[in-house]
Design a protein around this motif. Structure first.
Motif, PDB file in Angstrom:
ATOM      1  N   THR A   1       0.838  -1.200   0.000  1.00  0.00           N
ATOM      2  CA  THR A   1       0.000   0.000   0.000  1.00  0.00           C
ATOM      3  C   THR A   1       0.877   1.256   0.000  1.00  0.00           C
ATOM      4  OG1 THR A   1      -1.555  -1.275   1.339  1.00  0.00           O
ATOM      5  CG2 THR A   1      -1.968   1.083   1.163  1.00  0.00           C
TER       6      THR A   1
ATOM      7  N   GLU B   1       0.022  -9.355  -6.037  1.00  0.00           N
ATOM      8  CA  GLU B   1      -0.307 -10.786  -5.973  1.00  0.00           C
ATOM      9  C   GLU B   1       0.479 -11.598  -7.008  1.00  0.00           C
ATOM     10  OE1 GLU B   1      -4.567 -10.695  -6.592  1.00  0.00           O
ATOM     11  OE2 GLU B   1      -4.912  -9.518  -4.778  1.00  0.00           O
TER      12      GLU B   1
ATOM     13  N   LYS C   1       0.822 -13.534   0.880  1.00  0.00           N
ATOM     14  CA  LYS C   1       1.340 -13.460  -0.485  1.00  0.00           C
ATOM     15  C   LYS C   1       2.296 -14.622  -0.782  1.00  0.00           C
ATOM     16  CE  LYS C   1      -0.917  -9.809  -1.756  1.00  0.00           C
ATOM     17  NZ  LYS C   1      -1.855  -9.707  -0.630  1.00  0.00           N
TER      18      LYS C   1
HETATM   19  C1  LIG Z   1      -4.040  -6.351  -5.304  1.00  0.00           C
HETATM   20  C2  LIG Z   1      -3.414  -5.855  -4.048  1.00  0.00           C
HETATM   21  N1  LIG Z   1      -2.917  -4.601  -4.031  1.00  0.00           N
HETATM   22  C3  LIG Z   1      -2.315  -4.101  -2.952  1.00  0.00           C
HETATM   23  C4  LIG Z   1      -2.165  -4.864  -1.808  1.00  0.00           C
HETATM   24  C5  LIG Z   1      -1.540  -4.201  -0.612  1.00  0.00           C
HETATM   25  O1  LIG Z   1      -0.417  -4.806  -0.141  1.00  0.00           O
HETATM   26  P1  LIG Z   1      -0.009  -4.665   1.420  1.00  0.00           P
HETATM   27  O2  LIG Z   1      -0.928  -5.545   2.202  1.00  0.00           O
HETATM   28  O3  LIG Z   1       1.407  -5.131   1.441  1.00  0.00           O
HETATM   29  O4  LIG Z   1      -0.143  -3.230   1.781  1.00  0.00           O
HETATM   30  C6  LIG Z   1      -2.654  -6.174  -1.780  1.00  0.00           C
HETATM   31  C7  LIG Z   1      -2.528  -7.086  -0.622  1.00  0.00           C
HETATM   32  O5  LIG Z   1      -2.708  -6.875   0.493  1.00  0.00           O
HETATM   33  C8  LIG Z   1      -3.312  -6.679  -2.925  1.00  0.00           C
HETATM   34  O6  LIG Z   1      -3.817  -7.922  -2.938  1.00  0.00           O
END
Ligand SMILES: Cc1ncc(COP(=O)(O)O)c(C=O)c1O
Length: 380
Positions: free
Chosen positions: A63, A168, A194
């Motif tokens: 994010t 992903e 993941k």
């Molecule tokens: C498609 C997608 N985008 C962004 C994220 C964000 O990643 P994170 O959880 O590392 O912030 C995720 C997973 O959580 C995701 O599945």
């Protein structure tokens, strides 16, 4: 009504081993704890090599990587950003952090990814209206890459920065390139579910040295090079810790095995459900280029006699975790005011789609159990 038993078979749990432990202890023993250190540098170099890009910036989450990517693309208040609707909310939230407005785009039936035809139509009509989009976010859903053969030149034609949300998709390849390497910037996630995990973390990947340098700067509170604390820009505390990077390096050593295992899980699901009426694995699954992060079913209630939710609750009552396909962003109360191009395909995939246990540590016996319980749910 009795409560469900504890989950025994998880959707996509962490899969760690002795390499991660050894590297983590190395980081610990070296006292490079707070927060950057040699494992961060090495992890960045190794991920950049794996993705086939020149630069990688290790961050606290996917994010955070998306937030910085949008910021560096110049997205600001009042701007509009195209984004896949069929995704996790983290793809869209950073648009809102910047005061911009998401415009959601439907998925296609054949790959569940952003419908490039809709993007093309919208960019053409926006250009006629004299309007411009500030950026586009394409999400490689469940590990499958978007149609970048069309999307990359399209965004280039209209001068729109393209950000690949490959959270992903690490380990997937498409058109001879690796996921994360498409568009102007890519982002990866290493959260707990993941294909590789650092418990929590992410990365921004790009060929552009200036963008990588800017991301590093912004992610470390935008500290200027001065002996005292000097700041020109608003910065963020977004860097990955050296301890977590050590875990990530151990995970990365096993990326190929993990992809191979997830793909064989997808193959087995496809074979097992071929003869179950009303149950279909996602079309083309596993796509030969995908890391097969999660295998999803589509339940046709008219044929199966049960709907997706009945299958999910049947599994849950037996200690098996399955999850509905992402609820599209345009159906989220959070985004009820947002504009959407199409949306019917994503809505149907949400209504009928179910993600099955697909972790690389899933045993054959566990998978067989999932298969028989899905078949039993349909007969029930
Ligand atoms: C498609 C997608 N985008 C962004 C994220 C964000 O990643 P994170 O959880 O590392 O912030 C995720 C997973 O959580 C995701 O599945």
């Amino acid at each position: 009504m009795s409560a469900d038993p504890p989950i025994r078979i998880f959707l996509s749990p962490p899969d760690v081993g002795p390499d991660e432990r050894e590297l983590l202890l190395d980081a610990f023993d070296s006292n490079w704890i707070a927060p950057l250190g040699p494992h961060v540098d090495a992890f960045e170099a190794e991920v950049a090599a794996a993705v086939g890009v020149r630069h990688a910036v290790a961050l606290s989450s996917g994010t955070a990587a998306l937030h910085l990517a949008l910021l560096m693309a110049g997205v600001g208040p009042g701007d509009r950003v195209l984004c896949s609707t069929l995704t996790f909310v983290a793809s869209a939230n950073p648009i809102v952090y910047l005061g911009a407005e998401p415009v959601f785009v439907d998925a296609t039936r054949h790959d569940w990814n952003i419908d490039v035809g809709l993007v093309e139509g919208e960019l053409a009509s926006a250009a006629e209206r004299g309007e411009r989009y500030a950026a586009a976010i394409a999400v490689d859903l469940y590990g499958r890459c978007c149609d970048y053969q069309r999307l990359e030149p399209l965004c280039r034609t209209y001068g729109i920065p393209l950000i690949e949300d490959a959270a992903e998709a690490l380990g997937s390849t498409h058109l001879g390139r690796s996921a994360g390497s498409f568009g102007d910037m890519g982002i990866l996630s290493f959260n707990g579910n993941k294909i590789l995990t650092t418990s929590g973390g992410g990365m921004l990947v790009t060929d552009d040295a200036a963008l990588a340098e800017r991301a590093r700067h912004l992610a470390t509170q935008a500290r200027e090079p001065a002996p005292h604390y000097e700041h020109v820009d608003v910065g963020f505390n977004y860097r990955m810790s050296n301890l977590l990077a050590a875990v990530g390096r151990g995970q990365l050593r096993h990326l190929e095995e993990k992809v191979a295992r997830r793909r064989s899980i997808a193959d087995r699901y496809r074979d097992r459900f071929a003869a179950v009426p009303g149950i279909e694995v996602a079309p083309g699954s596993p796509d030969p280029s995908s890391n097969a992060w999660l295998t999803c079913l589509v339940v046709d209630p008219d044929v199966a006699g049960v709907d997706r939710e009945a299958v999910r609750t049947y599994l849950r009552a037996r200690g098996i975790e399955a999850r509905p396909v992402w609820k599209p962003m345009h159906l989220q109360p959070l985004f009820r005011a947002a504009r959407t191009l199409g949306g019917g395909v994503a809505a149907e995939l949400f209504a009928r789609g179910l993600c099955l246990p697909s972790g690389s540590s899933l045993t054959d016996a566990e998978q067989e159990e999932v298969c028989s319980e899905v078949s039993a749910a349909v007969r029930a």
